[in-house]
Design a protein around this motif. Structure first.
Motif, PDB file in Angstrom:
ATOM      1  N   THR A   1       0.813  -1.216   0.000  1.00  5.91           N
ATOM      2  CA  THR A   1       0.000   0.000   0.000  1.00  5.91           C
ATOM      3  C   THR A   1       0.849   1.271   0.000  1.00  5.91           C
ATOM      4  O   THR A   1       0.372   2.318  -0.434  1.00  5.91           O
ATOM      5  CB  THR A   1      -0.925   0.021   1.231  1.00  5.91           C
ATOM      6  N   ARG A   2       2.082   1.179   0.464  1.00  5.48           N
ATOM      7  CA  ARG A   2       2.954   2.353   0.511  1.00  5.48           C
ATOM      8  C   ARG A   2       4.194   2.109  -0.349  1.00  5.48           C
ATOM      9  O   ARG A   2       4.681   0.984  -0.457  1.00  5.48           O
ATOM     10  CB  ARG A   2       3.372   2.649   1.954  1.00  5.48           C
ATOM     11  N   PHE A   3       4.694   3.181  -0.966  1.00  8.34           N
ATOM     12  CA  PHE A   3       5.911   3.158  -1.794  1.00  8.34           C
ATOM     13  C   PHE A   3       5.777   2.196  -2.978  1.00  8.34           C
ATOM     14  O   PHE A   3       6.767   1.638  -3.441  1.00  8.34           O
ATOM     15  CB  PHE A   3       7.131   2.772  -0.954  1.00  8.34           C
ATOM     16  N   ARG A   4       4.555   2.011  -3.466  1.00  3.49           N
ATOM     17  CA  ARG A   4       4.352   1.087  -4.583  1.00  3.49           C
ATOM     18  C   ARG A   4       5.063   1.588  -5.831  1.00  3.49           C
ATOM     19  O   ARG A   4       5.705   0.815  -6.552  1.00  3.49           O
ATOM     20  CB  ARG A   4       2.861   0.916  -4.854  1.00  3.49           C
ATOM     21  N   GLY A   5       4.964   2.886  -6.117  1.00  5.82           N
ATOM     22  CA  GLY A   5       5.639   3.441  -7.285  1.00  5.82           C
ATOM     23  C   GLY A   5       7.152   3.312  -7.200  1.00  5.82           C
ATOM     24  O   GLY A   5       7.817   3.052  -8.206  1.00  5.82           O
ATOM     25  N   PHE A   6       7.684   3.470  -6.002  1.00  9.66           N
ATOM     26  CA  PHE A   6       9.136   3.338  -5.812  1.00  9.66           C
ATOM     27  C   PHE A   6       9.598   1.923  -6.137  1.00  9.66           C
ATOM     28  O   PHE A   6      10.590   1.726  -6.853  1.00  9.66           O
ATOM     29  CB  PHE A   6       9.499   3.700  -4.372  1.00  9.66           C
TER      30      PHE A   6
END
Length: 311
Positions: A118-123
């Motif tokens: 859910t977090r830092f998916r794009g990274f």
């Protein structure tokens, strides 16, 4: 007066229709012209060389001799009588058998993991995709450096109390090492393809399966995999063609397709015939064999993997 008005309206309507037809014709002419330009480029740079290579494959053709006599299937018979050529075909099939399932499995696994993040998916997507846009030569040389006899990997194995490995200097390990490097570099591409497919699966199917008591494995097996079938088919075809055409990794990591021709692929053999031995007839015959293999492999994948799924 009424009749004149009707006639004038009819003439105006015909003029307007003529203008519209002219505009429509011009628009379609422009569209067909724009389509014709890349089509002509494709014919000139792809189709004509393919047809010409078929012509060369049935002739005794070398760079120095001015005569190109017709020899029929002699080039093909000579190829299949060559043990090195047969070895290159076997190595090519080995790369396909190891690389395609490994690449699909790794890409799907990473895509599923990123779907749950859910977090830092794009990274994470960017990090996994960077190797795919990195130079093949650069990646191959990094793997070669790491797997040298005195490289970091063997140093780590010795610290763990394990034996050092030959890796690229072993005829048994080298093909799998190169296939592993190709899998690692292509995971980012497969990840993006599978993420796109996963996002197209409606959540209502998973919710209904969860209500019916289906666990994660059953949902994955009976929902995710069937509905990902078009994506799996596309990825398998692209991966299969790339492994059938493996070349840059072989040159960068082994230079000569060694050891003992264990990594000599069909494309590398064509390169040797054409630009080292200057046997253009035999090289073109090998190219025709490669063309047939790619066509047959693609049709086989379309036949085996293409399934319609409805819920």
């Amino acid at each position: 007066m009424i009749a004149n008005a009707i006639r004038q309206s009819a003439r105006a309507g015909r003029r307007l229709l003529s203008i519209r037809l002219t505009y429509k014709t011009q628009r379609y002419l422009f569209i067909y012209l724009m389509l014709a330009l890349p089509l002509l480029y494709f014919i000139g740079t792809r189709l004509v060389p393919i047809v010409y290579s078929f012509n060369i494959s049935v002739r005794e053709w070398d760079v120095l001799s001015p005569d190109k006599p017709y020899v029929g299937l002699a080039n093909f018979k000579g190829l299949f009588a060559d043990e090195v050529f047969r070895k290159s075909i076997g190595n090519t099939f080995l790369f396909v058998a190891v690389g395609v399932p490994g690449q699909l499995a790794a890409g799907l696994a990473v895509a599923l993991l990123l779907q749950s993040v859910t977090r830092f998916r794009g990274f994470f997507r960017t990090v996994y995709f960077i190797p795919y846009v990195t130079s093949i030569v650069a990646v191959s040389w990094v793997f070669r450096w790491l797997l040298m006899p005195n490289g970091w990997v063997n140093a780590a194995l010795l610290k763990l109390g394990l034996d050092a490995q030959l890796f690229l200097q072993s005829p048994h390990q080298a093909p799998y090492v190169i296939a592993l490097s190709m899998i690692w570099q292509s995971v980012g591409f497969q990840m993006l393809i599978f993420i796109t497919g996963l996002q197209g699966i409606p959540n209502v199917y998973y919710e209904a399966a969860h209500i019916d008591g289906a666990g994660p494995w059953r949902r994955f097996r009976h929902i995710t995999i069937p509905l990902l079938n078009p994506v799996i088919l596309f990825s398998a075809v692209i991966a299969g063609i790339s492994y059938l055409q493996a070349f840059a990794q072989i040159v960068s990591m082994t230079q000569d397709g060694g050891p003992l021709n264990s990594t000599r692929t069909l494309v590398f053999h064509i390169y040797k015939l054409a630009f080292k031995s200057f046997e253009m007839g035999s090289a073109s015959a090998a190219t025709v064999v490669l063309f047939v293999l790619i066509l047959a492999f693609t049709l086989l994948q379309l036949k085996v993997l293409n399934r319609k799924v409805e819920y």
